[in-house]
Design a protein around this motif. Structure first.
Motif, short mmCIF file in Angstrom:
data_model
loop_
_atom_site.label_atom_id
_atom_site.label_comp_id
_atom_site.label_asym_id
_atom_site.label_seq_id
_atom_site.Cartn_x
_atom_site.Cartn_y
_atom_site.Cartn_z
N ARG A 120 0.84 -1.20 0.00
CA ARG A 120 0.00 0.00 0.00
C ARG A 120 0.87 1.24 0.00
N SER A 121 0.38 2.26 -0.64
CA SER A 121 0.99 3.58 -0.54
C SER A 121 0.17 4.38 0.46
N VAL A 122 0.83 4.88 1.52
CA VAL A 122 0.15 5.60 2.59
C VAL A 122 0.61 7.06 2.56
N SER A 123 -0.34 7.96 2.50
CA SER A 123 -0.04 9.39 2.53
C SER A 123 -0.53 9.97 3.85
N GLY A 124 0.25 10.94 4.36
CA GLY A 124 -0.13 11.60 5.60
C GLY A 124 0.72 11.22 6.79
N LEU A 125 1.76 10.39 6.58
CA LEU A 125 2.62 9.97 7.69
C LEU A 125 3.67 11.02 8.04
N TRP A 126 3.94 11.97 7.13
CA TRP A 126 5.06 12.87 7.35
C TRP A 126 5.01 13.63 8.67
N CYS A 133 11.38 9.19 2.07
CA CYS A 133 12.05 9.50 0.81
C CYS A 133 11.30 10.58 0.03
N LYS A 134 9.98 10.52 0.07
CA LYS A 134 9.18 11.50 -0.68
C LYS A 134 9.51 12.92 -0.24
N TYR A 135 9.68 13.13 1.06
CA TYR A 135 9.90 14.48 1.57
C TYR A 135 11.37 14.87 1.63
N LEU A 136 12.26 13.93 1.91
CA LEU A 136 13.68 14.27 1.96
C LEU A 136 14.27 14.51 0.57
N SER A 137 13.58 14.03 -0.49
CA SER A 137 14.07 14.24 -1.86
C SER A 137 13.73 15.63 -2.39
N ASP A 138 12.97 16.41 -1.61
CA ASP A 138 12.62 17.77 -2.04
C ASP A 138 13.88 18.63 -2.09
N ARG A 139 14.24 19.08 -3.30
CA ARG A 139 15.42 19.90 -3.56
C ARG A 139 16.73 19.23 -3.14
N LYS A 140 16.73 17.92 -3.02
CA LYS A 140 17.93 17.15 -2.72
C LYS A 140 18.04 15.99 -3.70
N CYS A 141 19.28 15.55 -3.94
CA CYS A 141 19.49 14.35 -4.75
C CYS A 141 19.46 13.14 -3.82
N LEU A 142 18.36 12.42 -3.84
CA LEU A 142 18.21 11.23 -2.99
C LEU A 142 18.26 9.99 -3.88
N CYS A 143 19.22 9.14 -3.63
CA CYS A 143 19.36 7.88 -4.36
C CYS A 143 18.78 6.75 -3.52
N LEU A 144 17.77 6.08 -4.04
CA LEU A 144 17.08 5.01 -3.33
C LEU A 144 17.48 3.66 -3.91
N ILE A 145 18.02 2.78 -3.06
CA ILE A 145 18.38 1.41 -3.48
C ILE A 145 17.19 0.52 -3.16
N ASP A 146 16.49 0.10 -4.19
CA ASP A 146 15.27 -0.72 -4.04
C ASP A 146 15.54 -2.11 -4.63
N SER A 147 16.27 -2.93 -3.88
CA SER A 147 16.75 -4.21 -4.42
C SER A 147 15.61 -5.17 -4.72
N SER A 148 14.56 -5.16 -3.91
CA SER A 148 13.46 -6.11 -4.11
C SER A 148 12.33 -5.53 -4.95
#
Length: 527
Positions: A301-307, A337-352
């Motif tokens: 599930r994608s959950v919005s509102g946790l920030w 990740c959604k919020y920390l990537s704002d105006r930042k280069c965030l590299c996410l390793i999604d192996s699975s």
């Protein structure tokens, strides 16, 4: 005959100076002499027979006997420690006794047993109050000081036995050793937008085909897993508990599910997990003697509102998400990740592939994060290094640290002023003692401590070996009232305190409706 250093040490323990004086001391007796070139002391005459009758006539004092003045001191120490709580860690109570001149070394268990209002809990790591001792007592006076040597101990005067029945406060008679123990807390409440959930339930229905799960509501956020096994009835995990349904599964049902997978069954190279369709759902197979006999479907599930839960506590810091399987670590990672990537280069390793799924539209899931997926999940640490060398990241996020090599790479990355966000299986008390992964929290080693620091004679303690990689640990826990997020904000200090069996300060946040509840309290955690 004994070696000279052994006899010399025995004299020094009795405050007899032996330096340049040992020969004179031995010559002053008629039953000792030096031998073997002064390397040994020899007994030349029996000194035990003549004194045995004298010794037997003397009354023996029991060092560990609880004296009357000590009983009063124990009660005063209990009143000090249990003023606002019913449970304290053992070192705290031991220190309160020592302030009142009560010797606790190798006696603490006996001291507790001598009362009718205290008992040991959590494998002797905590002391619990089992009866009210705070009734007003106008006659009760301060306990007397410890008796001087060769003086007679006076009985404690005017002691009123507290009532055994508590009318106003009900204290627990049994402590659950598996549950964390908390002291007094401060609480705050804040209004936040309600959580929203997005789940592609049609993909699961199409995958299951003719398998009927009766009244299972896939839209319910509490539904996390579906279990399909040959020869067993279908089941699902709902709010942490397994619920059984009516249909019995055969090989045809399992084969049908695998045929419905767009890319076929997962392989060992994929760590036996595959994301199906343009969803966040994951499927893994159950193998028996080389044959697939079942599947596990993790509902994504994608959950919005946790920030709001994390706001103000994770920005500019290295963050570790931990918790038991199935509590929402990957969901939390998406939101961060959604919020920390704002105006930042965030590299996410999604192996699975669980964080983003197979969809190419990721903005609503992880913001502007750049997503990397290694061909072989076992080479995850190489992708971490590639991000550092070639892609100029401000933040690197990784779902599931599994090996020492990956933890070592995270340590290298953190020392290069790149922020880290990672998840790992296990609660913080598990990680502290996990030799594979505890370097993320500063590692651990055993050390000897002095008698002053030792508790109940235990002089070997576990302590950290280095600085933790992560500045904040978010321990996600599933409780009767929903998910709770524990923020451990002083990782170095709190990792050490967990090793020593001491309580740690935890900031707990959880969302109920349109309110976020926050509590700051001291919690005692144990394995």
């Amino acid at each position: 005959m004994v070696l000279t250093p052994i006899f010399s040490e025995a004299l020094q323990k009795r405050n007899i100076v032996t330096r340049k004086n040992l020969s004179r001391l031995i010559d002053s007796t008629d039953y000792l002499e030096l031998g073997m070139n002064n390397t040994a002391v020899v007994l030349t005459k029996n000194i035990f027979a003549a004194t045995s009758s004298v010794h037997s006539a003397l009354p023996r004092q029991t060092v560990t006997e609880i004296q009357p003045w000590e009983k009063a001191a124990i009660e005063e120490a209990a009143k000090e420690c249990f003023k606002d709580t019913t449970t304290v860690v053992t070192p705290t109570f031991s220190e309160a006794l020592q302030k009142r001149n009560v010797v606790t070394r190798k006696r603490l268990v006996q001291i507790i047993d001598s009362t009718d209002y205290l008992r040991m809990a959590m494998s002797n790591m905590a002391v619990t109050l089992t009866k009210n001792i705070f009734e007003e007592d106008p006659v009760l006076s301060a306990y007397p000081s410890p008796p001087l040597q060769n003086s007679t101990a006076l009985p404690f005067q005017n002691t009123v036995v507290p009532p055994s029945v508590i009318d106003t406060v009900v204290l627990p008679s049994v402590v659950d050793s598996a549950a964390p123990l908390a002291t007094s807390a401060t609480k705050t409440t804040k209004t936040v937008p309600p959580l929203t959930f997005d789940c592609d339930t049609d993909a699961i229905v199409e995958l299951l085909g003719d398998i009927d799960l009766d009244d299972l509501d896939l839209e319910d956020p509490g539904v996390t897993d579906i279990f399909i096994d040959v020869g067993a009835i279908t089941s699902a995990k709902v709010n942490g508990e397994v619920v059984l349904y009516n249909q019995v599964i055969d090989h045809y049902d399992v084969d049908m599910i695998l045929e419905n997978l767009p890319d076929g069954a997962p392989t060992a190279k994929q760590s036996n997990r595959v994301i199906f369709g343009q969803t966040l759902h994951r499927l893994a197979t159950v193998m028996y003697d080389g044959v697939i006999t079942g599947v596990t479907i993790r509902v994504g599930r994608s959950v919005s509102g946790l920030w709001p839960i994390f706001k103000g506590l994770v920005e500019g810091k290295n963050v570790l998400l931990c918790g038991a399987p199935n509590v929402g670590k990957t969901t939390t990672l998406r939101e961060i990740c959604k919020y920390l990537s704002d105006r930042k280069c965030l590299c996410l390793i999604d192996s699975s592939g669980e964080v983003c799924g197979d969809t190419d539209i990721r903005g609503d899931i992880v913001g502007t994060s750049r997503v990397f997926r290694p061909e072989d999940p076992k080479q995850q640490y190489e992708t971490l290094l590639d991000c550092v060398r070639n892609h100029s990241p401000d933040v690197i996020a990784i779902d599931e640290l599994n090996t020492k090599e990956e933890v070592a790479v995270c340590q290298t990355i953190a020392l290069r002023s790149i922020r880290m966000v990672a998840s790992v299986h296990g609660n913080i008390e598990d990680l502290v003692f996990n030799p594979m992964l505890n370097k993320a929290l500063g590692g651990s080693t055993q050390a000897l401590v002095s008698d002053r620091v030792a508790v109940d004679g235990k002089k070997v303690v576990t302590q950290r070996t280095t600085r933790p990689i992560f500045d904040v640990v978010i321990n996600i826990k599933r409780t009767e009232v929903g998910l709770e997020y524990w923020f451990i904000e002083d990782v170095a200090e709190d990792a050490t305190r967990i090793m020593q069996g001491k309580p740690i300060q935890v900031r707990t946040r959880r969302i109920v409706g349109d309110e976020m509840l926050e509590t700051v309290e001291e919690v005692l955690v144990s394995l």
